[in-house]
Design a protein around this motif. Structure first.
Motif, PDB file in Angstrom:
ATOM      1  N   SER A  56       0.818  -1.212   0.000  1.00 24.44           N
ATOM      2  CA  SER A  56       0.000   0.000   0.000  1.00 24.44           C
ATOM      3  C   SER A  56       0.848   1.257   0.000  1.00 24.44           C
ATOM      4  O   SER A  56       0.485   2.273  -0.592  1.00 24.44           O
ATOM      5  CB  SER A  56      -0.929  -0.003   1.228  1.00 24.44           C
ATOM      6  N   THR A  59       2.905   1.221  -3.788  1.00 20.61           N
ATOM      7  CA  THR A  59       2.148   0.582  -4.865  1.00 20.61           C
ATOM      8  C   THR A  59       2.722   0.875  -6.241  1.00 20.61           C
ATOM      9  O   THR A  59       2.880  -0.032  -7.066  1.00 20.61           O
ATOM     10  CB  THR A  59       0.677   1.029  -4.822  1.00 20.61           C
ATOM     11  N   GLN A  82      -7.750  -6.727  -1.737  1.00 19.33           N
ATOM     12  CA  GLN A  82      -7.398  -5.343  -1.419  1.00 19.33           C
ATOM     13  C   GLN A  82      -6.168  -4.921  -2.214  1.00 19.33           C
ATOM     14  O   GLN A  82      -6.113  -3.806  -2.747  1.00 19.33           O
ATOM     15  CB  GLN A  82      -7.131  -5.192   0.071  1.00 19.33           C
ATOM     16  N   GLN A  85      -7.058  -4.256  -5.869  1.00 19.74           N
ATOM     17  CA  GLN A  85      -7.706  -2.965  -6.068  1.00 19.74           C
ATOM     18  C   GLN A  85      -6.692  -1.826  -6.038  1.00 19.74           C
ATOM     19  O   GLN A  85      -6.779  -0.874  -6.823  1.00 19.74           O
ATOM     20  CB  GLN A  85      -8.784  -2.763  -5.014  1.00 19.74           C
ATOM     21  N   ARG A  86      -5.724  -1.911  -5.138  1.00 24.52           N
ATOM     22  CA  ARG A  86      -4.698  -0.866  -5.051  1.00 24.52           C
ATOM     23  C   ARG A  86      -3.822  -0.858  -6.308  1.00 24.52           C
ATOM     24  O   ARG A  86      -3.505   0.194  -6.858  1.00 24.52           O
ATOM     25  CB  ARG A  86      -3.843  -1.065  -3.802  1.00 24.52           C
ATOM     26  N   LYS A  89      -5.317   0.826  -9.360  1.00 19.21           N
ATOM     27  CA  LYS A  89      -5.208   2.281  -9.431  1.00 19.21           C
ATOM     28  C   LYS A  89      -3.854   2.719  -9.975  1.00 19.21           C
ATOM     29  O   LYS A  89      -3.679   3.884 -10.344  1.00 19.21           O
ATOM     30  CB  LYS A  89      -5.438   2.877  -8.041  1.00 19.21           C
TER      31      LYS A  89
END
Length: 205
Positions: A56, A59, A82, A85-86, A89
């Protein structure tokens, strides 16, 4: 089995499919987003440990080092989703999430590496939450009705955790001494040392 071109539409990958991919594809990169301690206990042979908090925080750096075929794994699939999804982006929209996590892969006969036996983080969260609820109910009966509020707080916390797909209790437990690996992954050891991605023309050669 789903082709890479459909990766953005289908994100779940069965353990049996991953076994085939590991045997056949040089461009495959398996990223394990569990804690260092969980990774030490059991992990897929050849996978790379990049814990979710580290992923996170870095990334974009990680995304720049990933190839065309990425599989994200954890204990059950929640943290891997999770991570997916990160990464999405940051432009990685074709990552897969392993169904059943590392235990599911091991149960399917996949090649895994075992180490020190520990409870996985998700199991610890269930134990801690259940124990606090029982403590709150028992305390409310035998000590003071106000202690019963503890059960309500835990219930509210779990509801919030489900709604936001986060887990404050899991984050707190991951910092406990028994959940520390002998060598904790860092940006340098977990991300900067990843191999360069195999380009399509290289893999086809």
């Amino acid at each position: 089995m789903t082709s890479p071109s459909a990766a953005s539409a289908v994100i779940a990958l069965a353990p049996e499919a991953l076994r085939t991919w590991i045997a056949e594809h040089q461009d495959l990169m398996v990223i394990d987003v569990r804690s260092g301690a969980e990774f030490e206990s059991l992990h897929i042979k050849g996978s790379y440990n990049v814990p979710l908090p580290l992923l996170s925080e870095h990334t974009d750096e990680l995304a720049a080092r990933l190839g065309s075929r990425v599989v994200l794994v954890c204990q059950s699939g929640v943290r891997a989703e999770q991570a997916r999804q990160r990464l999405g982006k940051s432009g990685i929209d074709g990552a897969y999430v392993l169904t059943g996590g590392v235990p599911g892969f091991a149960a399917a006969g996949g090649d895994v590496v075992t180490g020190k036996d520990r409870w996985d983080l998700e199991r610890q969260v269930r134990l801690a939450a259940g124990s606090l609820v029982v403590l709150g109910l028992a305390g409310g009966r035998f000590v003071s009705p106000k202690v019963r509020m503890l059960a309500g707080v835990i219930g509210a916390g779990l509801t919030f955790s489900a709604a936001t797909n986060t887990c404050a209790m899991g984050k707190a437990l991951s910092a406990m001494p028994w959940n520390k690996a002998a060598t904790e992954p860092t940006r340098e050891s977990a991300i900067l040392q990843l191999p360069a991605p195999v380009l399509e023309e290289d893999s086809a050669a």
